[in-house]
Write a protein that holds these residues in place. Structure first.
Motif, mmCIF file in Angstrom:
data_model
loop_
_atom_site.group_PDB
_atom_site.id
_atom_site.type_symbol
_atom_site.label_atom_id
_atom_site.label_comp_id
_atom_site.label_asym_id
_atom_site.label_seq_id
_atom_site.Cartn_x
_atom_site.Cartn_y
_atom_site.Cartn_z
ATOM 1 N N VAL A 88 0.862 -1.180 0.000
ATOM 2 C CA VAL A 88 0.000 0.000 0.000
ATOM 3 C C VAL A 88 0.901 1.234 0.000
ATOM 4 C CG1 VAL A 88 -1.762 1.260 1.308
ATOM 5 C CG2 VAL A 88 -1.734 -1.241 1.358
ATOM 6 N N TRP A 89 0.456 2.282 -0.671
ATOM 7 C CA TRP A 89 1.084 3.589 -0.548
ATOM 8 C C TRP A 89 0.023 4.647 -0.766
ATOM 9 C CZ3 TRP A 89 1.958 0.322 -4.619
ATOM 10 C CH2 TRP A 89 1.781 0.796 -5.906
ATOM 11 N N GLY A 90 0.283 5.826 -0.261
ATOM 12 C CA GLY A 90 -0.659 6.926 -0.380
ATOM 13 C C GLY A 90 -0.180 7.935 -1.399
ATOM 14 N N ARG A 91 -1.142 8.680 -1.940
ATOM 15 C CA ARG A 91 -0.815 9.732 -2.906
ATOM 16 C C ARG A 91 -1.758 10.897 -2.649
ATOM 17 N NH1 ARG A 91 -0.998 7.992 -9.036
ATOM 18 N NH2 ARG A 91 -3.211 7.803 -8.614
ATOM 19 N N VAL A 92 -1.224 12.100 -2.717
ATOM 20 C CA VAL A 92 -2.045 13.307 -2.583
ATOM 21 C C VAL A 92 -1.664 14.264 -3.704
ATOM 22 C CG1 VAL A 92 -0.468 14.320 -0.874
ATOM 23 C CG2 VAL A 92 -2.802 15.167 -1.027
ATOM 24 N N THR A 93 -2.693 14.824 -4.346
ATOM 25 C CA THR A 93 -2.489 15.721 -5.483
ATOM 26 C C THR A 93 -3.342 16.963 -5.284
ATOM 27 O OG1 THR A 93 -2.167 13.804 -6.901
ATOM 28 C CG2 THR A 93 -2.602 15.897 -8.001
ATOM 29 N N ARG A 94 -2.743 18.104 -5.490
ATOM 30 C CA ARG A 94 -3.501 19.355 -5.350
ATOM 31 C C ARG A 94 -3.837 19.916 -6.725
ATOM 32 N NH1 ARG A 94 -0.219 22.853 -1.422
ATOM 33 N NH2 ARG A 94 -2.091 24.095 -1.517
ATOM 34 N N LEU A 104 2.910 19.695 0.620
ATOM 35 C CA LEU A 104 1.998 18.561 0.697
ATOM 36 C C LEU A 104 2.634 17.547 1.628
ATOM 37 C CD1 LEU A 104 1.155 17.785 -3.057
ATOM 38 C CD2 LEU A 104 -0.403 18.690 -1.348
ATOM 39 N N SER A 105 1.818 16.796 2.342
ATOM 40 C CA SER A 105 2.333 15.683 3.127
ATOM 41 C C SER A 105 1.288 14.586 3.172
ATOM 42 C CB SER A 105 2.727 16.113 4.538
ATOM 43 O OG SER A 105 1.598 16.545 5.257
ATOM 44 N N MET A 106 1.785 13.355 3.348
ATOM 45 C CA MET A 106 0.887 12.197 3.422
ATOM 46 C C MET A 106 1.516 11.197 4.374
ATOM 47 S SD MET A 106 -1.855 10.833 1.578
ATOM 48 C CE MET A 106 -2.704 9.271 1.700
ATOM 49 N N LEU A 107 0.691 10.641 5.232
ATOM 50 C CA LEU A 107 1.094 9.613 6.186
ATOM 51 C C LEU A 107 0.192 8.417 5.999
ATOM 52 C CD1 LEU A 107 2.418 8.580 8.926
ATOM 53 C CD2 LEU A 107 0.470 9.677 10.044
ATOM 54 N N ALA A 124 6.748 17.382 0.940
ATOM 55 C CA ALA A 124 7.544 18.103 -0.060
ATOM 56 C C ALA A 124 6.950 19.489 -0.289
ATOM 57 C CB ALA A 124 7.588 17.331 -1.371
ATOM 58 N N PHE A 125 7.825 20.429 -0.649
ATOM 59 C CA PHE A 125 7.416 21.795 -0.965
ATOM 60 C C PHE A 125 7.400 21.999 -2.473
ATOM 61 C CE2 PHE A 125 8.824 22.302 3.361
ATOM 62 C CZ PHE A 125 7.904 23.199 3.872
ATOM 63 N N ASP A 126 6.572 22.932 -2.916
ATOM 64 C CA ASP A 126 6.540 23.368 -4.315
ATOM 65 C C ASP A 126 6.215 22.248 -5.295
ATOM 66 O OD1 ASP A 126 7.268 25.991 -3.553
ATOM 67 O OD2 ASP A 126 9.391 25.471 -3.613
ATOM 68 N N VAL A 127 5.381 21.293 -4.901
ATOM 69 C CA VAL A 127 4.989 20.200 -5.789
ATOM 70 C C VAL A 127 3.473 20.101 -5.849
ATOM 71 C CG1 VAL A 127 7.097 18.853 -5.423
ATOM 72 C CG2 VAL A 127 5.099 18.442 -3.973
ATOM 73 N N GLN A 128 2.995 19.564 -6.946
ATOM 74 C CA GLN A 128 1.558 19.378 -7.116
ATOM 75 C C GLN A 128 1.107 18.037 -6.554
ATOM 76 O OE1 GLN A 128 0.110 19.802 -11.123
ATOM 77 N NE2 GLN A 128 -1.891 19.010 -10.595
ATOM 78 N N SER A 129 2.003 17.038 -6.527
ATOM 79 C CA SER A 129 1.608 15.712 -6.085
ATOM 80 C C SER A 129 2.781 14.994 -5.433
ATOM 81 C CB SER A 129 1.107 14.898 -7.287
ATOM 82 O OG SER A 129 0.598 13.650 -6.885
ATOM 83 N N ALA A 148 -3.688 13.087 4.789
ATOM 84 C CA ALA A 148 -2.882 14.046 4.037
ATOM 85 C C ALA A 148 -3.076 15.443 4.611
ATOM 86 C CB ALA A 148 -3.280 14.026 2.561
ATOM 87 N N ALA A 149 -2.146 16.326 4.270
ATOM 88 C CA ALA A 149 -2.234 17.725 4.685
ATOM 89 C C ALA A 149 -1.613 18.599 3.600
ATOM 90 C CB ALA A 149 -1.525 17.945 6.014
ATOM 91 N N VAL A 150 -2.082 19.832 3.522
ATOM 92 C CA VAL A 150 -1.524 20.826 2.605
ATOM 93 C C VAL A 150 -1.291 22.105 3.385
ATOM 94 C CG1 VAL A 150 -2.695 19.902 0.563
ATOM 95 C CG2 VAL A 150 -3.774 21.733 1.857
ATOM 96 N N THR A 151 -0.449 22.950 2.829
ATOM 97 C CA THR A 151 -0.337 24.298 3.378
ATOM 98 C C THR A 151 -0.778 25.280 2.312
ATOM 99 O OG1 THR A 151 1.982 24.560 2.721
ATOM 100 C CG2 THR A 151 1.556 23.713 4.947
ATOM 101 N N ARG A 152 -1.333 26.355 2.798
ATOM 102 C CA ARG A 152 -1.690 27.514 1.967
ATOM 103 C C ARG A 152 -1.175 28.721 2.709
ATOM 104 N NH1 ARG A 152 -7.965 26.245 0.223
ATOM 105 N NH2 ARG A 152 -7.475 24.923 -1.572
ATOM 106 N N GLY A 153 -0.017 29.178 2.281
ATOM 107 C CA GLY A 153 0.628 30.266 3.014
ATOM 108 C C GLY A 153 1.016 29.779 4.396
#
Length: 165
Positions: A88-94, A104-107, A124-129, A148-153
């Motif tokens: 299994v692995w996780g993926r997050v895409t903005r 973006l982060s994923m656990l 990772a920073f500055d990535v879409q996925s 998953a988590a994202v940052t916005r500013g």
């Protein structure tokens, strides 16, 4: 006399280079290396907890086992599964157009133990996925979850609830 010596030197150097390149064969590198005939590598890393799934055979039969949009469709959280590897692995895409300067982060973790030593996480920073590394789970009854988590500013947004398979 000087001109004759210069012409002889140039001709000798050219002839030596030509003969040397013919002896080395076609496709030989300029650095004096032997020519290689390397076909595209079909070797993969051995799959195990913590290994990049794209470097293993696990990617070949990967399926999206669970997928949910979060933040009104701005982010897609997915759990991937390989039957061949029992991994299994996780993926997050903005999709919000805000990758630059944000993270973006994923656990992923065994559903019964959020603090497991087997947890896999990537940020990772500055990535879409991004995607996490592998978690091998041979117990077909066991569940694996991802958050998953994202940052916005300055704002960090956890994309709960956990997505489980």
């Amino acid at each position: 006399m000087v001109i004759a010596c210069a012409v002889t030197t140039v001709v000798a150097a050219g002839a030596t280079s030509l003969i040397w390149s013919m002896l080395r064969g076609p496709g030989a590198g300029d650095a004096g290396q032997r020519p290689t005939t390397s076909a595209p590598s079909s070797e993969f890393l051995e799959y195990a907890d913590g290994v990049d799934p794209m470097q293993t055979v696990c990617r070949e039969d990967a399926v999206i086992a669970a997928s949910e949009e979060r933040l009104g469709g701005d982010v897609l959280v997915q759990m991937m599964y390989s039957n061949q590897c029992m991994a299994v692995w996780g993926r997050v895409t903005r999709y919000d157009g805000e990758a630059a300067g944000n993270s973006l982060s994923m656990l992923i973790y065994p559903a019964i133990d959020l603090e497991s030593e087997r947890n896999q996480e990537r940020s990772a920073f500055d990535v879409q996925s991004i995607y996490t590394t592998l978690m091998i789970e041979p117990d077909v009854e066991a569940r694996v979850c991802g958050i998953a988590a994202v940052t916005r500013g300055e704002e960090s947004i956890e994309l709960g609830p956990p997505l489980c398979i």
